[in-house]
Design an enzyme around this catalytic site. Structure first.
Site, mmCIF file in Angstrom:
data_model
loop_
_atom_site.group_PDB
_atom_site.id
_atom_site.type_symbol
_atom_site.label_atom_id
_atom_site.label_comp_id
_atom_site.label_asym_id
_atom_site.label_seq_id
_atom_site.Cartn_x
_atom_site.Cartn_y
_atom_site.Cartn_z
ATOM 1 N N HIS A 114 5.100 38.245 23.864
ATOM 2 C CA HIS A 114 5.376 39.673 24.084
ATOM 3 C C HIS A 114 4.586 40.161 25.276
ATOM 4 C CE1 HIS A 114 5.948 43.932 23.275
ATOM 5 N NE2 HIS A 114 6.965 43.546 22.519
ATOM 6 N N ASP A 156 11.335 39.831 16.550
ATOM 7 C CA ASP A 156 12.624 39.157 16.402
ATOM 8 C C ASP A 156 12.524 37.834 15.655
ATOM 9 O OD1 ASP A 156 14.251 41.049 17.810
ATOM 10 O OD2 ASP A 156 13.207 40.441 19.621
HETATM 11 N N1 CMC Z 1 8.191 30.200 24.667
HETATM 12 C C1 CMC Z 1 7.535 29.395 25.538
HETATM 13 N N2 CMC Z 1 6.771 29.849 26.541
HETATM 14 C C2 CMC Z 1 6.641 31.169 26.672
HETATM 15 C C3 CMC Z 1 7.277 32.072 25.818
HETATM 16 C C4 CMC Z 1 8.086 31.545 24.778
HETATM 17 N N3 CMC Z 1 8.718 32.351 23.932
HETATM 18 N N4 CMC Z 1 6.985 33.340 26.176
HETATM 19 C C5 CMC Z 1 6.184 33.232 27.244
HETATM 20 N N5 CMC Z 1 5.968 31.922 27.535
HETATM 21 C C6 CMC Z 1 5.113 31.394 28.607
HETATM 22 C C7 CMC Z 1 5.744 31.591 29.980
HETATM 23 O O1 CMC Z 1 6.557 30.478 30.305
HETATM 24 C C8 CMC Z 1 4.530 31.714 30.843
HETATM 25 O O2 CMC Z 1 3.983 30.433 31.001
HETATM 26 P P1 CMC Z 1 3.183 30.018 32.370
HETATM 27 O O3 CMC Z 1 1.941 30.839 32.342
HETATM 28 O O4 CMC Z 1 2.959 28.567 32.236
HETATM 29 O O5 CMC Z 1 4.117 30.363 33.500
HETATM 30 C C9 CMC Z 1 3.547 32.510 29.971
HETATM 31 O O6 CMC Z 1 3.927 32.196 28.617
HETATM 32 C C10 CMC Z 1 3.614 34.017 30.193
HETATM 33 O O7 CMC Z 1 4.952 34.440 29.926
HETATM 34 P P2 CMC Z 1 5.762 35.531 30.732
HETATM 35 O O8 CMC Z 1 7.199 35.132 30.767
HETATM 36 O O9 CMC Z 1 5.079 35.809 32.032
HETATM 37 O O10 CMC Z 1 5.583 36.782 29.792
HETATM 38 P P3 CMC Z 1 6.344 38.160 29.906
HETATM 39 O O11 CMC Z 1 5.394 39.176 29.451
HETATM 40 O O12 CMC Z 1 6.953 38.314 31.241
HETATM 41 O O13 CMC Z 1 7.556 37.993 28.875
HETATM 42 C C11 CMC Z 1 8.773 37.864 26.854
HETATM 43 C C12 CMC Z 1 7.535 38.444 27.575
HETATM 44 C C13 CMC Z 1 8.886 38.503 25.496
HETATM 45 C C14 CMC Z 1 10.035 38.183 27.638
HETATM 46 C C15 CMC Z 1 8.574 36.323 26.724
HETATM 47 O O14 CMC Z 1 7.440 36.052 25.929
HETATM 48 C C16 CMC Z 1 9.797 35.650 26.144
HETATM 49 O O15 CMC Z 1 10.719 35.306 26.892
HETATM 50 N N6 CMC Z 1 9.862 35.432 24.792
HETATM 51 C C17 CMC Z 1 11.047 34.877 24.172
HETATM 52 C C18 CMC Z 1 12.122 35.938 24.030
HETATM 53 C C19 CMC Z 1 11.793 36.937 22.948
HETATM 54 O O16 CMC Z 1 11.397 36.565 21.854
HETATM 55 N N7 CMC Z 1 12.003 38.206 23.245
HETATM 56 C C20 CMC Z 1 11.749 39.316 22.317
HETATM 57 C C21 CMC Z 1 10.604 40.180 22.751
HETATM 58 S S1 CMC Z 1 10.015 41.304 21.494
HETATM 59 C C22 CMC Z 1 11.255 42.434 21.168
HETATM 60 C C23 CMC Z 1 11.923 43.059 22.315
HETATM 61 O O17 CMC Z 1 11.340 43.379 23.356
HETATM 62 O O18 CMC Z 1 13.106 43.308 22.181
#
Ligand code: CMC
Length: 425
Positions: A303, A360
């Protein structure tokens, strides 16, 4: 006061402190005083507004609506009462509650002409596409009263959206499976009424168990608002141009659809089903995620704001377990989800990045066990988020100092060049 040195000149900026001691630096004069802007891709450090609706402490896994903890609301409140709280800022007294509830009932029906709109969609249209189109369409019925900016119409418009988003969603589902639309029943409470419109047949009415309606109420309470998430920021941005509540919320539905946001509840269950069907072990699946195989993430984990457990995921996990226990059923997908959670929480990759289950992770399993089809999961999220979107639309629309949202950019394209006629290129 925060001081910045730019091109040898010192600039002072006021510090802002929120009611929970959150700190910010007000840089609104930065450009006029220095010619610089700030660059914050994806807004990780940017406060886009001041808001009095929802408070999140991501480091400690805290979520409150209007000062009330999400745990207490999920335990004691109903979705309708929480919707009132989120929109109007206080818990309703009996009279306010009855008035709000009566308004919802009075506005739960769709105009009969709506059938024609539904007939225009292909049978296989995704219900999120239908939902966003139909929410915008709601504003076209009786535009004299509903599209203007007169705040005296706010109560009706808000009630109409909260009540009809549920009717629109259920009708979209019925049309997609070729079944007759069911009219809402004024005798049923909000969640029960939705399930009736989804699952009753003209020859047999659907009766949900109390555990199921309780779980659905919890699901919607937990989705009612979440401060400046992607869809809410979209609603605020659209509202800042002076767009009406329907148009603004329809835009919110589109933003919610993506699998990194509301679409994640569907993506989680699809992931669990894939694990189950392929027979891959949870450990091997997690290893694939860690190797960052293309397109693969642990859906329902991570998140932008929570660097700890998302408090909503814990409540939903318990609600799911309670619902299953009451019906005497088990869910093999829940076993896989719990194993995934345990495996990820022990793993250095997830620990280092502070990735925890988000809302989720378990919500999709609740919906699946209620009998909601997979492609309706994000629609369910949208129904729950409607009070939040409306509250943010209200906050924007009532702010006399509100300016249109208009971020800047750093241009990285071509410098000035001359036009070359087509035949000479
Ligand atoms: N699985 C594997 N790796 C992950 C995940 C995941 N679910 N989420 C983040 N990472 C890794 C990402 O690859 C990155 O790694 P590195 O530092 O090696 O590049 C690191 O963690 C930081 O992630 P980020 O993508 O920069 O984080 P963000 O704040 O931009 O994204 C997020 C947040 C929720 C979009 C992301 O965690 C994600 O894609 N999660 C899976 C989708 C999900 O469950 N979404 C629902 C969010 S909660 C409810 C809502 O908002 O609707």
């Amino acid at each position: 006061m925060a001081r910045m040195e730019v091109d040898g000149k010192f600039l002072d900026f006021p510090e802002i402190t929120g009611s929970e001691n959150e700190k910010a630096i007000d840089i609104s004069k930065l450009r006029s005083e220095s010619g610089y802007i700030t660059l914050d891709d994806s807004f990780g450090n940017t406060g886009s507004c001041r808001s009095a609706i929802t408070y999140i402490d991501g480091a400690n896994g805290v979520l409150r609506y209007r000062g009330y903890s999400i745990e207490e609301l999920a335990e004691k409140s109903s979705f309708i009462e929480t919707a009132y709280l989120v929109i109007y800022g206080h818990l309703p007294n009996r009279e306010e509650y009855d008035r709000f509830s009566d308004l919802l009932t009075a506005h739960e029906m769709l105009d009969e002409d709506y059938r024609k709109h539904y007939e225009g969609f292909p049978r296989k249209a995704h219900p999120m596409a239908i939902l966003s189109a139909m929410i915008n369409t709601l504003g076209c019925y009786d535009p004299e009263h509903f599209l203007d900016e007169d705040v005296s119409h706010f109560d009706i418009n808000a009630a109409r959206l909260i009540s009809q988003v549920r009717t629109v969603a259920a009708a979209a589902y019925r049309m997609s499976v070729g079944q007759p639309m069911m009219y809402p029943s004024p005798d049923r409470l909000y969640a029960n009424n939705f399930l009736h419109m989804m699952f009753s047949q003209p020859y047999k009415l659907f009766e949900a168990t109390p555990e199921v309606t309780q779980a659905l109420n919890k699901f919607w309470i937990l989705h009612a608002d979440h401060e400046q998430n992607c869809s809410t920021s979209t609603v605020r941005l659209v509202a800042s141009s002076g767009a009406n509540m329907y148009a603004s919320c329809a835009a919110g539905v589109c933003a919610l659809w993506g699998k990194l946001h509301g679409g994640a509840n569907q993506a989680v269950v699809e992931m669990l089903l894939k694990i189950q069907e392929s027979g891959i072990s949870v450990k091997d699946f997690v290893d694939k995620v860690k190797r960052k195989e293309p397109g693969l993430k642990l859906m329902g984990f991570g998140h932008r704001v929570y660097k700890n457990f998302d408090p909503r995921s814990k409540i939903l996990q318990k609600a799911l377990q309670k619902m299953l226990k009451a019906s005497g059923q088990t869910d093999p997908l829940l076993d896989i989800a719990q194993e995934l959670e345990e495996c990820a929480l022990r793993d250095e990759y997830f620990i280092e990045r502070k990735l925890y289950p988000n809302v989720d992770f378990y919500s999709g399993l609740i919906l699946r066990n209620i009998g909601i089809p997979l492609n309706m999961f994000t629609v369910m999220f949208a129904i729950g988020r409607m009070p939040g979107w409306i509250a943010h639309w209200k906050e924007i629309s009532e702010n006399p100092k509100q300016r249109i949202y208009r971020p800047r950019q750093i241009y990285t394209g071509e410098n000035l060049r001359s036009y070359i006629p087509l035949d000479e290129r």
